[in-house]
Motif scaffolding. Structure first.
Motif, PDB file in Angstrom:
ATOM      1  N   LYS A 173       0.825  -1.209   0.000  1.00 20.60           N
ATOM      2  CA  LYS A 173       0.000   0.000   0.000  1.00 20.60           C
ATOM      3  C   LYS A 173       0.860   1.261   0.000  1.00 20.60           C
ATOM      4  CE  LYS A 173      -4.086   0.217   1.665  1.00 20.60           C
ATOM      5  NZ  LYS A 173      -5.309   0.240   2.496  1.00 20.60           N
ATOM      6  N   ILE A 174       2.057   1.195   0.565  1.00 19.86           N
ATOM      7  CA  ILE A 174       2.922   2.366   0.638  1.00 19.86           C
ATOM      8  C   ILE A 174       3.753   2.527  -0.634  1.00 19.86           C
ATOM      9  CG2 ILE A 174       4.842   3.417   1.906  1.00 19.86           C
ATOM     10  CD1 ILE A 174       3.922   1.893   4.349  1.00 19.86           C
ATOM     11  N   ILE A 175       4.369   1.441  -1.063  1.00 23.18           N
ATOM     12  CA  ILE A 175       5.346   1.524  -2.144  1.00 23.18           C
ATOM     13  C   ILE A 175       4.783   1.059  -3.485  1.00 23.18           C
ATOM     14  CG2 ILE A 175       7.703   0.890  -2.809  1.00 23.18           C
ATOM     15  CD1 ILE A 175       8.175   0.230   0.170  1.00 23.18           C
ATOM     16  N   GLY A 176       3.782   0.201  -3.441  1.00 24.76           N
ATOM     17  CA  GLY A 176       3.203  -0.311  -4.675  1.00 24.76           C
ATOM     18  C   GLY A 176       3.774  -1.668  -5.042  1.00 24.76           C
ATOM     19  N   ALA A 177       2.945  -2.509  -5.660  1.00 24.32           N
ATOM     20  CA  ALA A 177       3.359  -3.866  -5.979  1.00 24.32           C
ATOM     21  C   ALA A 177       4.525  -3.902  -6.955  1.00 24.32           C
ATOM     22  CB  ALA A 177       2.165  -4.639  -6.553  1.00 24.32           C
ATOM     23  N   ILE A 178       4.570  -2.953  -7.868  1.00 21.75           N
ATOM     24  CA  ILE A 178       5.624  -2.957  -8.891  1.00 21.75           C
ATOM     25  C   ILE A 178       6.985  -2.583  -8.304  1.00 21.75           C
ATOM     26  CG2 ILE A 178       6.416  -1.779 -10.997  1.00 21.75           C
ATOM     27  CD1 ILE A 178       3.568  -1.659 -11.922  1.00 21.75           C
ATOM     28  N   LEU A 179       6.993  -1.728  -7.271  1.00 21.85           N
ATOM     29  CA  LEU A 179       8.246  -1.155  -6.782  1.00 21.85           C
ATOM     30  C   LEU A 179       8.707  -1.697  -5.427  1.00 21.85           C
ATOM     31  CD1 LEU A 179       7.434   2.567  -7.682  1.00 21.85           C
ATOM     32  CD2 LEU A 179       8.960   1.043  -8.920  1.00 21.85           C
ATOM     33  N   VAL A 180       7.862  -2.496  -4.756  1.00 15.47           N
ATOM     34  CA  VAL A 180       8.158  -2.852  -3.369  1.00 15.47           C
ATOM     35  C   VAL A 180       9.467  -3.630  -3.233  1.00 15.47           C
ATOM     36  CG1 VAL A 180       6.769  -4.968  -3.448  1.00 15.47           C
ATOM     37  CG2 VAL A 180       7.172  -3.828  -1.266  1.00 15.47           C
ATOM     38  N   GLY A 181       9.782  -4.485  -4.208  1.00 14.46           N
ATOM     39  CA  GLY A 181      11.031  -5.242  -4.113  1.00 14.46           C
ATOM     40  C   GLY A 181      12.261  -4.363  -4.137  1.00 14.46           C
ATOM     41  N   ALA A 182      12.129  -3.183  -4.752  1.00 18.11           N
ATOM     42  CA  ALA A 182      13.285  -2.287  -4.871  1.00 18.11           C
ATOM     43  C   ALA A 182      13.758  -1.789  -3.514  1.00 18.11           C
ATOM     44  CB  ALA A 182      12.933  -1.099  -5.767  1.00 18.11           C
ATOM     45  N   LEU A 183      12.840  -1.594  -2.582  1.00 18.20           N
ATOM     46  CA  LEU A 183      13.256  -1.048  -1.281  1.00 18.20           C
ATOM     47  C   LEU A 183      13.877  -2.120  -0.389  1.00 18.20           C
ATOM     48  CD1 LEU A 183      13.255   1.807  -0.152  1.00 18.20           C
ATOM     49  CD2 LEU A 183      11.318   1.171   1.265  1.00 18.20           C
ATOM     50  N   ILE A 231       4.500  13.123  -7.389  1.00 19.66           N
ATOM     51  CA  ILE A 231       4.456  11.752  -7.903  1.00 19.66           C
ATOM     52  C   ILE A 231       3.983  10.841  -6.775  1.00 19.66           C
ATOM     53  CG2 ILE A 231       6.255  12.099  -9.634  1.00 19.66           C
ATOM     54  CD1 ILE A 231       8.266  10.898  -7.721  1.00 19.66           C
ATOM     55  N   PRO A 232       3.553   9.599  -7.082  1.00 19.03           N
ATOM     56  CA  PRO A 232       3.131   8.665  -6.032  1.00 19.03           C
ATOM     57  C   PRO A 232       4.235   8.407  -5.019  1.00 19.03           C
ATOM     58  CG  PRO A 232       2.460   7.854  -8.177  1.00 19.03           C
ATOM     59  CD  PRO A 232       3.352   9.037  -8.426  1.00 19.03           C
ATOM     60  N   SER A 233       3.811   8.082  -3.798  1.00 17.04           N
ATOM     61  CA  SER A 233       4.785   7.876  -2.724  1.00 17.04           C
ATOM     62  C   SER A 233       5.761   6.748  -3.044  1.00 17.04           C
ATOM     63  CB  SER A 233       4.066   7.579  -1.409  1.00 17.04           C
ATOM     64  OG  SER A 233       3.231   6.432  -1.539  1.00 17.04           O
ATOM     65  N   GLY A 234       5.267   5.662  -3.654  1.00 12.66           N
ATOM     66  CA  GLY A 234       6.150   4.544  -3.966  1.00 12.66           C
ATOM     67  C   GLY A 234       7.275   4.940  -4.899  1.00 12.66           C
ATOM     68  N   ALA A 235       6.936   5.687  -5.954  1.00 16.58           N
ATOM     69  CA  ALA A 235       7.959   6.134  -6.904  1.00 16.58           C
ATOM     70  C   ALA A 235       8.955   7.066  -6.228  1.00 16.58           C
ATOM     71  CB  ALA A 235       7.297   6.833  -8.095  1.00 16.58           C
TER      72      ALA A 235
END
Length: 292
Positions: A211-221, A265-269
């Motif tokens: 919900k914070i980072i997004g499904a597409i980007l969560v692995g990056a963090l 931009i969105p928080s995840g990005a």
């Protein structure tokens, strides 16, 4: 949760935080960043050491299917928690179970599961999009920390407590199992058990962060702060704490800057872009040290 919000509100009233944090949804966003940043940063070093970066990406994309299944099964479109967690946990454990019983290269196996998760998630989301507001699906893909609720914070806090307890009681055994599995077996450590526990933790934390980072980007963090920390660390202790520092700062700035209008931009990005800057910073520091 109320005590955490009261703490943030007291800091705002004392002048340490901007006036905008008098609003509850912004307070929730800040509390979420303070929980999930250190949590992802603490798990990141083991993700890097065990080469599970691609695995976390697969689980994150599996969240797309979990959300769609939850909506189809009648869960609230903004909180399909049961289906989301159930699907991703089964997805992660099944992937690791097949890996431990076949000779298929791990990256190829993860690629198969990742492709399946994306294809099934895309198919279901196209169907679900006809029934719900499309912006809800955008939040799943790219994150929207302003939609964080008390339930999300409670889940994050529970996961953080579980991770802290596990680190206090078994961090050394988990590290030996990751770095030298043969030595760990000689010492009587159940390497397979620690592998499954770690895979389960990655799945749970990844889903809690969607919900914070997004499904597409969560692995990056999970990957970028730990990779940056490895570039400048001289010991395992530094590796661990630098990873937490980079992940936490990325989360905090990735929330504060969009709120202030500096990054529309969105928080995840925003979070992942700032984490990428930390990687560039680590590269420069490493280069400077080599020249000094």
């Amino acid at each position: 949760m109320d005590s955490l919000r009261e703490l943030v509100l007291s800091l705002q009233q004392a002048g340490y935080l901007p006036e905008m944090f008098q609003y509850a949804f912004l307070t929730n966003a800040l509390v979420a960043a303070c929980i999930i940043g250190p949590l992802l940063g603490a798990l990141g070093p083991l993700v890097v050491v065990k080469r599970l970066a691609f695995f976390s990406e697969a689980v994150g994309h599996g969240a797309l299917t979990g959300v769609a299944l939850g909506i189809l099964l009648g869960e609230p479109a903004t909180q399909p928690l049961a289906a989301l967690f159930a699907f991703c946990v089964i997805f992660a454990l099944l992937l690791h179970w097949i890996k431990s019983r076949t000779q298929i290269p791990y990256d190829a196996l993860v690629g198969v599961f990742l492709s399946f998760a994306i294809a099934l998630g895309a198919a279901l989301l196209l169907y679900v999009a006809k029934k719900v507001n499309v912006h809800i699906l955008e939040n799943v893909l790219f994150g929207s920390i302003l939609t964080v609720r008390d339930t999300d914070l409670l889940v994050m806090l529970m996961l953080a407590v579980v991770c802290v307890v596990l680190m206090l009681y078994s961090s050394n055994r988990a590290l030996i199992s990751s770095l030298a599995p043969d030595l760990a077996r000689v010492r009587g450590i159940n390497v397979r058990l620690y592998d499954y526990v770690f895979v389960l933790l990655i799945a749970l934390v990844t889903v809690a962060s969607v919900k914070i980072i997004g499904a597409i980007l969560v692995g990056a963090l999970l990957l970028i702060p730990a990779t940056a920390a490895r570039l400048i660390s001289r010991s395992g202790r530094e590796f661990f704490w630098y990873s937490i520092l980079f992940a936490t700062v990325s989360c905090l700035l990735g929330i504060l800057l969009p709120m202030a209008g500096a990054l529309p931009i969105p928080s995840g990005a925003a979070i992942v872009l700032i984490a990428s800057l930390s990687f560039l910073f680590a590269l420069l520091v490493r280069r400077w040290r080599s020249l000094a």
